[in-house]
Enzyme design. Sequence first.
Site, PDB file in Angstrom:
ATOM      1  N   ALA A 166       0.632  -1.128   0.105  1.00 58.16           N
ATOM      2  CA  ALA A 166      -0.025  -0.168   0.077  1.00 58.16           C
ATOM      3  C   ALA A 166       0.974   1.285  -0.075  1.00 58.16           C
ATOM      4  O   ALA A 166       0.400   2.399  -0.705  1.00 58.16           O
ATOM      5  CB  ALA A 166      -0.809  -0.127   1.142  1.00 58.16           C
ATOM      6  N   ASN A 167       1.978   1.228   0.813  1.00 59.98           N
ATOM      7  CA  ASN A 167       2.780   2.423   0.802  1.00 59.98           C
ATOM      8  C   ASN A 167       3.473   2.894  -0.414  1.00 59.98           C
ATOM      9  O   ASN A 167       3.511   3.871  -1.220  1.00 59.98           O
ATOM     10  CB  ASN A 167       3.926   2.227   1.908  1.00 59.98           C
ATOM     11  CG  ASN A 167       3.485   2.313   3.245  1.00 59.98           C
ATOM     12  OD1 ASN A 167       2.551   2.730   3.560  1.00 59.98           O
ATOM     13  ND2 ASN A 167       4.353   1.846   3.942  1.00 59.98           N
ATOM     14  N   ASN A 202      18.365  -3.601   1.525  1.00 61.47           N
ATOM     15  CA  ASN A 202      18.954  -2.782   2.082  1.00 61.47           C
ATOM     16  C   ASN A 202      20.052  -3.829   2.627  1.00 61.47           C
ATOM     17  O   ASN A 202      20.379  -4.944   2.447  1.00 61.47           O
ATOM     18  CB  ASN A 202      18.277  -2.257   3.647  1.00 61.47           C
ATOM     19  CG  ASN A 202      17.581  -3.204   4.418  1.00 61.47           C
ATOM     20  OD1 ASN A 202      18.191  -4.233   4.411  1.00 61.47           O
ATOM     21  ND2 ASN A 202      16.705  -2.788   5.090  1.00 61.47           N
ATOM     22  N   ASP A 210      10.005   2.352   1.332  1.00 58.38           N
ATOM     23  CA  ASP A 210       8.921   2.037   0.314  1.00 58.38           C
ATOM     24  C   ASP A 210       8.893   3.044  -0.595  1.00 58.38           C
ATOM     25  O   ASP A 210       8.488   3.109  -2.017  1.00 58.38           O
ATOM     26  CB  ASP A 210       7.474   2.005   1.118  1.00 58.38           C
ATOM     27  CG  ASP A 210       7.383   0.896   1.892  1.00 58.38           C
ATOM     28  OD1 ASP A 210       8.367  -0.358   1.675  1.00 58.38           O
ATOM     29  OD2 ASP A 210       7.013   0.859   3.063  1.00 58.38           O
ATOM     30  N   GLU A 246       6.002  -9.346   2.206  1.00 61.18           N
ATOM     31  CA  GLU A 246       5.132  -9.200   3.378  1.00 61.18           C
ATOM     32  C   GLU A 246       3.610 -10.058   2.883  1.00 61.18           C
ATOM     33  O   GLU A 246       2.727 -10.072   3.556  1.00 61.18           O
ATOM     34  CB  GLU A 246       4.638  -7.799   3.956  1.00 61.18           C
ATOM     35  CG  GLU A 246       5.630  -7.148   4.672  1.00 61.18           C
ATOM     36  CD  GLU A 246       5.150  -5.966   5.060  1.00 61.18           C
ATOM     37  OE1 GLU A 246       5.869  -5.391   5.973  1.00 61.18           O
ATOM     38  OE2 GLU A 246       4.168  -5.244   4.464  1.00 61.18           O
ATOM     39  N   THR A 276      20.666  -0.503  -0.898  1.00 56.60           N
ATOM     40  CA  THR A 276      20.738   0.829  -0.306  1.00 56.60           C
ATOM     41  C   THR A 276      21.335   0.922   1.149  1.00 56.60           C
ATOM     42  O   THR A 276      21.340  -0.085   1.732  1.00 56.60           O
ATOM     43  CB  THR A 276      19.101   1.230   0.056  1.00 56.60           C
ATOM     44  OG1 THR A 276      18.772   0.300   0.941  1.00 56.60           O
ATOM     45  CG2 THR A 276      18.192   1.229  -1.160  1.00 56.60           C
ATOM     46  N   LEU A 277      22.190   2.024   1.316  1.00 58.68           N
ATOM     47  CA  LEU A 277      22.947   2.272   2.585  1.00 58.68           C
ATOM     48  C   LEU A 277      22.763   3.328   3.434  1.00 58.68           C
ATOM     49  O   LEU A 277      23.785   3.938   3.849  1.00 58.68           O
ATOM     50  CB  LEU A 277      24.439   2.224   2.018  1.00 58.68           C
ATOM     51  CG  LEU A 277      24.907   1.041   0.954  1.00 58.68           C
ATOM     52  CD1 LEU A 277      26.114   1.319   0.252  1.00 58.68           C
ATOM     53  CD2 LEU A 277      24.919  -0.161   1.893  1.00 58.68           C
ATOM     54  N   GLY A 278      21.511   3.779   3.374  1.00 57.62           N
ATOM     55  CA  GLY A 278      21.049   4.942   4.263  1.00 57.62           C
ATOM     56  C   GLY A 278      21.787   6.286   3.850  1.00 57.62           C
ATOM     57  O   GLY A 278      21.745   6.751   2.636  1.00 57.62           O
TER      58      GLY A 278
END
Length: 301
Positions: free
Chosen positions: A44-45, A184, A252, A141, A219-221
């Site tokens: 949904a996000n 991540n 998301d 999910e 992804t690494l923040g």
Amino acid sequence: MYDYDLLVVGSANADLVIGVERRPAAGETVLGSDLAVHPGGKGANQAVAAARLGARTALLARVGDDGHGRLLLDSQRAAGVDTVGVLVGGAPTGVALITVDPSGDNSIVVSPGANGRLTPGDVRAAVSLFHASRVVSTQLEIPLETVLEVVRNLSPDSRFVLNPSPPRPLPTEVLAACDPLIVNEHEAKVILGDACVSDEPEDWTRLLLAKGPRSVVVTLGAEGSLVASSSGGVTRVAAVKVDAVDTTGAGDAFTAALAFRLGAGAGLAEAAAYASRVGAVAVTRKGAQDSFPTAEEVGAP
């Protein structure tokens, strides 16, 4: 001509959010803020995030016939998402219990509820949505067998994007369809398992690519992201520096923006740079869907 830029197949949850000074240790109770209830769930996000950016978006998901389900349907429609694929009933709507600390970091426990009843049969029944969509994105999910059925029902010309969260080992057939696989640091290590023989993210990217995806994004923040495809090397994409308020839903937003831009013809590094800008805006605001920016707020791709 595709009817949709993006079809998201995935979860829809009610996010129950409490702010805490720190997370409790085992056996400990801490006091938190007032409870806030928001529409959420990775599927949904992503659908709302893409629609806010201007993508023609549809969602295939399942919610309960309850107040949380109605909240989720209302939020999708308000964002402009086509909910023709949202099924109702079979179990209570999924719920995510989220604690957010003062730094903006979060911890999440999910009760899947109706998300666990989104079946391969539901996917087959919605095959017309797949053939009408330029890009199809999903997460973990929902049941893994349902994700596998998504792969088997893709249009020959559509692109498949997977964020394997929460992470688990993936079938070869699913990995081979990913273009890209978006992970991540934690997700990368789980999927690599014993093959994670390095502490260097560049090596994780190469090792993940060797498992069969057509392309990979790690992804690494605050360190940005790494992108790689079978036709090129590993490229680092810089992060956008902001003061984070709440990281809920930021991944998301990144995934949705990346999928949308790839479908519009952008290259992987270009799409990741745009997605980083979208995610950066999202973390400066509280909540998940409430934090997602419009295309005007992000600026030109």
